[in-house]
Write a protein that holds these residues in place. Structure first.
Motif, PDB file in Angstrom:
ATOM      1  N   THR A  24      12.214   2.511   4.069  1.00 51.63           N
ATOM      2  CA  THR A  24      10.898   2.516   3.444  1.00 51.63           C
ATOM      3  C   THR A  24      10.264   1.144   3.651  1.00 51.63           C
ATOM      4  OG1 THR A  24      11.697   1.718   1.302  1.00 51.63           O
ATOM      5  CG2 THR A  24      11.715   4.117   1.658  1.00 51.63           C
ATOM      6  N   ASN A  25       8.970   1.064   3.421  1.00 49.09           N
ATOM      7  CA  ASN A  25       8.297  -0.231   3.557  1.00 49.09           C
ATOM      8  C   ASN A  25       8.865  -1.261   2.589  1.00 49.09           C
ATOM      9  OD1 ASN A  25       6.350   0.304   5.634  1.00 49.09           O
ATOM     10  ND2 ASN A  25       5.235   1.572   4.175  1.00 49.09           N
ATOM     11  N   ALA A  26       9.205  -0.829   1.372  1.00 54.31           N
ATOM     12  CA  ALA A  26       9.789  -1.765   0.400  1.00 54.31           C
ATOM     13  C   ALA A  26      11.140  -2.264   0.878  1.00 54.31           C
ATOM     14  CB  ALA A  26       9.911  -1.103  -0.964  1.00 54.31           C
TER      15      ALA A  26
ATOM     16  N   ILE B 248       9.612  -6.546  -6.441  1.00 54.90           N
ATOM     17  CA  ILE B 248       9.266  -6.499  -5.021  1.00 54.90           C
ATOM     18  C   ILE B 248       7.817  -6.085  -4.806  1.00 54.90           C
ATOM     19  CG2 ILE B 248      10.008  -4.116  -4.593  1.00 54.90           C
ATOM     20  CD1 ILE B 248      11.171  -5.304  -1.878  1.00 54.90           C
ATOM     21  N   GLY B 249       7.260  -5.281  -5.718  1.00 57.76           N
ATOM     22  CA  GLY B 249       5.850  -4.927  -5.607  1.00 57.76           C
ATOM     23  C   GLY B 249       4.947  -6.122  -5.797  1.00 57.76           C
TER      24      GLY B 249
ATOM     25  N   VAL C  37       0.811  -1.217   0.000  1.00 63.46           N
ATOM     26  CA  VAL C  37       0.000   0.000   0.000  1.00 63.46           C
ATOM     27  C   VAL C  37       0.849   1.272   0.000  1.00 63.46           C
ATOM     28  CG1 VAL C  37      -1.916  -1.189   1.106  1.00 63.46           C
ATOM     29  CG2 VAL C  37      -0.287   0.049   2.530  1.00 63.46           C
ATOM     30  N   ALA C  38       2.081   1.214   0.504  1.00 67.51           N
ATOM     31  CA  ALA C  38       2.922   2.418   0.558  1.00 67.51           C
ATOM     32  C   ALA C  38       4.387   2.028   0.461  1.00 67.51           C
ATOM     33  CB  ALA C  38       2.658   3.193   1.852  1.00 67.51           C
ATOM     34  N   PRO C  39       4.835   1.571  -0.713  1.00 66.47           N
ATOM     35  CA  PRO C  39       6.211   1.068  -0.823  1.00 66.47           C
ATOM     36  C   PRO C  39       7.284   2.100  -0.471  1.00 66.47           C
ATOM     37  CG  PRO C  39       5.186   1.329  -2.989  1.00 66.47           C
ATOM     38  CD  PRO C  39       4.105   1.462  -1.983  1.00 66.47           C
ATOM     39  N   ALA C  40       7.065   3.358  -0.825  1.00 72.21           N
ATOM     40  CA  ALA C  40       8.067   4.387  -0.540  1.00 72.21           C
ATOM     41  C   ALA C  40       7.832   5.081   0.794  1.00 72.21           C
ATOM     42  CB  ALA C  40       8.074   5.432  -1.661  1.00 72.21           C
ATOM     43  N   GLY C  41       6.761   4.704   1.500  1.00 71.78           N
ATOM     44  CA  GLY C  41       6.464   5.310   2.788  1.00 71.78           C
ATOM     45  C   GLY C  41       7.389   4.808   3.875  1.00 71.78           C
ATOM     46  N   PRO C  42       7.501   5.576   4.964  1.00 74.17           N
ATOM     47  CA  PRO C  42       8.392   5.163   6.067  1.00 74.17           C
ATOM     48  C   PRO C  42       7.854   3.938   6.778  1.00 74.17           C
ATOM     49  CG  PRO C  42       7.106   7.097   6.698  1.00 74.17           C
ATOM     50  CD  PRO C  42       6.826   6.860   5.242  1.00 74.17           C
ATOM     51  N   SER C  43       8.717   2.976   7.020  1.00 77.88           N
ATOM     52  CA  SER C  43       8.327   1.759   7.726  1.00 77.88           C
ATOM     53  C   SER C  43       8.378   2.000   9.234  1.00 77.88           C
ATOM     54  CB  SER C  43       9.261   0.610   7.360  1.00 77.88           C
ATOM     55  OG  SER C  43       8.976  -0.529   8.143  1.00 77.88           O
TER      56      SER C  43
END
Length: 567
Positions: free
Chosen positions: A359-361, A460-461, A313-319
């Motif tokens: 990132t989440n990814a 990875i997505g 849902v948010a691959p580039a978002g902060p994990s």
């Protein structure tokens, strides 16, 4: 028949009778089929989740009612026939250790799409073994619907309900006693009964169905091919090999024997013998599922789904999962095992994973990429870290020792040098996808690049989607110990007595599809399809278009085999 079910009043009794006598279930089983919405780029393939009620025999002991159903994911082309009986071929796939149906997502879609390009409409059935009935995927599914992984964490860790349902907790050894009776015999029986219920005509099964699997699934398929299902070896219409037109092996071999595929940690256990193992399971001193206090257990398997959800849902978002998930021995020890730079870091517990920004990814890549994940059977080639200093990851063993080590070490830890971010409280580390690693500056201390495009094959997505999207998920959180010990002890009386048709494997054509850097290759054989750079999971997860624009070789060759193998 989507969103429908069929019911016969005597269906359950008939199933019990069939299990007792060895006959095929001669009834229309209670059945449901539900469409699965997907974000896959392979849009011409549609997916549904199928459930068929085939009760366990009374000898299994008390068990949840949900476990009287068998399930699979059905993948077919959108322009193909709605009825499976009209498909040109049906591939029936057994998962490996700790795997569920969702793990086959990419290879299933890619194979169905490839076959359609040759004018053939095939189906791919990804099986969920019976033990998957114990999983609760409610939180992950709710998090996906809300596009918020915190919803999933709140369900599993903070007692927050979803649609009135509360998480009952991860099941302990005393709560899964019935799994001690779910071994090799029940597993091959389940596959046979499901195939017979879904396609009752044995001639049609022999003509249309191809049987195979990934990793341990290839060995289960080997036993299935040799099994006699009616208890009369003189009759062969019921024999496993007469349910299949051919076999396919995904980084494994189709064989009725362990040959290194049984986890090494079980070797002392199986040396005690079949009777001792059964007694240990009955007493509860032998764990009834493959699990440990950290890294491999039902909670950590579910954490992979949550990490996949966040990267979906948010691959580039902060994990923030490492901080948002409450601290506990299992999670904290798992983080230390996976994200320690060296032995000193592991012992001190610092710097810890919470000291780094991802990132989440990147967090998901750190869990499963072959340059990070220490266990070879959990590795995929999904890209590489980016955005900060990278160092050699010399835990659990230094890279130098792993590269120069014995084959057994490479089989356990994989062949790629391990890497780890090396700037705590520094930059946010991102992730470069499999098709975006050219020119990365990161090198191991011996001067060689950690990775190159030829060794990266999985998007990875798409891996994140496979981990989190399916109602039948990627992992098998409660893998029965009895299944793997039965396979290791198959020569013992009473374990694999049904495997009497020893020519069953040779009776049909086989395709061996092997990962070039995986676990199933061993000694290459003439005719093997070898995918260079692939790890053990990549044969299931690789992207349809590879670096350089090449088509994905596993699905291309599997589709060709499915439509051209002799009938």
């Amino acid at each position: 028949m989507l969103e429908t079910s069929r019911r016969l009043a005597l269906g359950g009794a008939a199933a019990v009778l069939a299990a007792a006598t060895g006959a095929a279930p001669a009834y229309a089983a209670e059945r449901t089929e539900t469409p699965v919405a997907s974000g896959s780029p392979v849009t011409e393939v549609v997916e549904s989740a199928v459930r068929v009620r085939i009760p366990l025999p009374p000898s299994a002991g008390p068990h949840p009612k949900a476990c009287d159903w068998l399930s699979y994911l059905r993948f077919r082309h959108k322009d193909g026939p709605a009825a499976s009986a009209r498909a040109d071929r049906i591939l029936v796939a057994q998962p490996g250790v700790l795997e569920g149906a969702g793990a086959f997502d990419s290879v299933a879609r890619n194979t169905v799409a490839q076959a359609a390009r040759s004018g053939k409409h095939i189906e791919f059935w990804a099986l969920d073994r019976r033990s998957n009935c114990l999983e609760d995927n409610t939180g992950v599914q709710a998090g996906l619907a809300a596009r918020d992984p915190h919803v999933a964490v709140d369900y599993y860790y903070r007692h927050k309900r979803v649609d009135g349902r509360a998480f009952a907790g991860y099941l302990g050894n005393d709560q899964v006693k019935w799994l001690q009776n779910v071994g090799l015999r029940q597993t091959v029986r389940d596959q046979y009964d499901l195939m017979a219920a879904e396609l009752p005509d044995q001639t049609a099964r022999k003509h249309k169905m191809m049987c195979g699997g990934h990793s341990l699934g290839g060995i289960i398929t080997g036993f299935f091919a040799e099994w006699d299902f009616d208890g009369d070896r003189a009759t062969t219409a019921d024999a496993g090999y007469n349910q299949c037109a051919g076999y396919f092996a995904l980084d494994t071999r189709i064989r009725a024997g362990a040959d290194g595929q049984v986890p090494a940690g079980l070797v002392p256990l199986v040396k005690a013998g079949a009777d001792a193992v059964r007694a240990g399971l009955e007493a509860g001193v032998v764990p009834r599922t493959l699990s440990g206090p950290a890294l491999i257990n039902s909670e950590t398997m579910n954490l992979l789904a949550i990490a996949g959800l966040a990267a979906r849902v948010a691959p580039a978002g902060p994990s923030d999962l490492a901080t948002y998930i409450p601290a506990g021995f299992n999670t904290d020890t798992t983080y230390r095992l996976l994200f320690s730079k060296d032995l000193a870091t592991f012992v001190k517990g610092a710097p810890k994973v919470q000291d780094f920004r991802f990132t989440n990814a990147a967090a998901l890549g750190g869990l499963l990429d072959d340059n990070s994940q220490p266990l070879a059977f959990l590795q995929a080639s999904v890209g590489f870290f980016d955005g900060g200093r990278i160092a050699d990851k010399d835990f659990p063993l230094p890279n130098d020792l792993t590269r120069a080590g014995m084959p057994v070490l490479r089989d356990l830890l994989g062949k790629e040098s391990k890497a780890i971010p090396d700037e705590p409280n520094g930059p946010r580390y991102g992730w470069r996808n499999y098709d975006d690693v050219a020119g990365l500056p990161y090198r191991s201390k011996d001067g060689t690049p950690f990775t190159v495009p030829a060794r990266e094959v999985t998007d990875i997505g798409e891996l994140a989607r496979s981990l989190s999207e399916h109602p039948l998920d990627f992992t098998e959180d409660y893998f029965p110990t009895r299944l793997v010990t039965d396979i290791a002890l198959a020569a013992s009386p009473g374990v694999a007595d049904g495997a009497v048709h020893t020519g069953g494997i040779a009776a049909n054509p086989t395709i061996d599809l092997e990962a070039g850097d995986g676990l199933g290759l061993g000694e290459p054989r003439p005719g093997d399809v070898i995918a260079p750079g692939y790890q053990h999971l990549d044969v299931l997860t690789a992207a349809a278009v590879q670096n350089g624009g090449r088509p994905e070789p596993i699905s291309v060759n599997l589709a060709r085999f499915a439509v051209t193998a002799r009938r």
